[in-house]
Design a protein around this motif. Structure first.
Motif, PDB file in Angstrom:
ATOM      1  N   ASN A   4      31.215  50.073  44.259  1.00  8.51           N
ATOM      2  CA  ASN A   4      32.156  49.053  43.790  1.00  8.51           C
ATOM      3  C   ASN A   4      31.447  47.889  43.105  1.00  8.51           C
ATOM      4  N   LEU A   5      30.308  47.496  43.624  1.00  5.48           N
ATOM      5  CA  LEU A   5      29.549  46.413  42.999  1.00  5.48           C
ATOM      6  C   LEU A   5      29.022  46.831  41.631  1.00  5.48           C
ATOM      7  N   GLU A   6      28.494  48.051  41.538  1.00  3.52           N
ATOM      8  CA  GLU A   6      27.995  48.536  40.253  1.00  3.52           C
ATOM      9  C   GLU A   6      29.128  48.671  39.246  1.00  3.52           C
ATOM     10  N   SER A   7      30.289  49.101  39.698  1.00  2.47           N
ATOM     11  CA  SER A   7      31.459  49.210  38.814  1.00  2.47           C
ATOM     12  C   SER A   7      31.909  47.838  38.331  1.00  2.47           C
ATOM     13  N   ASP A   8      31.594  46.814  39.109  1.00  3.39           N
ATOM     14  CA  ASP A   8      31.983  45.450  38.754  1.00  3.39           C
ATOM     15  C   ASP A   8      30.910  44.745  37.931  1.00  3.39           C
ATOM     16  N   GLU A  21      27.177  53.237  50.373  1.00  3.09           N
ATOM     17  CA  GLU A  21      27.489  53.801  49.061  1.00  3.09           C
ATOM     18  C   GLU A  21      28.802  53.282  48.509  1.00  3.09           C
ATOM     19  N   ILE A  22      29.787  53.063  49.374  1.00  8.30           N
ATOM     20  CA  ILE A  22      31.065  52.496  48.913  1.00  8.30           C
ATOM     21  C   ILE A  22      30.850  51.097  48.333  1.00  8.30           C
ATOM     22  N   LEU A  23      30.098  50.283  49.056  1.00  9.47           N
ATOM     23  CA  LEU A  23      29.826  48.927  48.583  1.00  9.47           C
ATOM     24  C   LEU A  23      29.039  48.951  47.278  1.00  9.47           C
ATOM     25  N   ALA A  24      27.987  49.772  47.245  1.00 12.19           N
ATOM     26  CA  ALA A  24      27.147  49.847  46.048  1.00 12.19           C
ATOM     27  C   ALA A  24      27.957  50.316  44.844  1.00 12.19           C
TER      28      ALA A  24
END
Length: 229
Positions: free
Chosen positions: A24-28, A19-22
């Protein structure tokens, strides 16, 4: 609504890390798919090919290294950039991951900011247009920021759908796209559009590409779909 965001598949069996990775990627600005093991990852890749894969080494059922080996041995998926995440920091582990075909190797714990930079670095290679860079195929040049397309230094006038179709073809010129794959990529899965619609827009694209006497660069693969020649 058109689906034109770069797509990242995150494969991680630890829910919190996933969830942390997802997030941050979605925010980017990425469109993120999630898988909790290697088998689920392979299933998702068959349904929707991502632009980049971020994958943990150690997972239940099927390890990230084995998934990487299978993808890199398949001509249809070997060009997908794969970033391996691993707590293994020894040089021989890194070498093993890279020799199997991983495009990058990140040791845990890692900096999320650095990982985002590595994802974008791989994306510049696999799908440069998503980062605003020009992409070329023979005498065709396309820029996704300005929506400008030229052929032999002559500006072409493409509608938004034809533009996205051409960009999809140029990004992966060796790939044959089925009508269903093009529908998912251009229109999105949540929109119902008949497959015949793809043929109509391909016809419009071909007409504009050949307007000034240029050869038609689009190849029809009977019973399968379309690709660039």
């Amino acid at each position: 609504m058109f689906k034109d965001q770069p797509r990242v598949l995150v494969v991680e069996d630890e829910p919190a890390q996933l969830e942390i990775l997802a997030y941050n990627l979605e925010s980017d600005g990425f469109l993120v798919s999630r898988a909790r093991d290697g088998e689920e990852a392979l299933l998702l890749i068959r349904e929707d090919v991502p632009d980049v894969i971020v994958m943990d080494w150690m997972m239940p059922h099927l390890s990230g290294i084995e998934v990487c080996r299978r993808l890199k041995s398949n001509p249809e998926t070997r060009s997908i950039p794969i970033i391996i995440l691993s707590a293994r920091s020894e040089d021989e582990d890194k070498v093993r991951g890279l020799e199997i075909g991983a495009d990058d190797y990140v040791v845990k714990p890692y900096s999320v900011v650095e990982l985002m930079a590595r994802v974008r670095s791989q994306l510049r290679r696999s799908r440069p247009s998503s980062l605003g860079q020009d992409i070329e195929f023979e005498d065709l040049i396309i820029n996704s920021e300005t929506y400008k397309v030229t052929r032999g230094q002559i500006d072409l006038k493409l509608g938004p759908i034809e533009f996205r179709l051409l960009k999809t073809f140029i990004e992966k010129p060796a790939r044959v796209w089925s009508r269903e794959e093009l529908l998912d990529r251009i229109w999105g899965r949540d929109v119902y559009v008949e497959t015949r619609t793809v043929d109509v827009h391909i016809g419009r694209l071909r007409k504009e590409l050949s307007r000034n006497g240029g050869a038609d660069p689009i190849r029809t693969v009977r019973g399968v779909g379309y690709s660039l020649r």
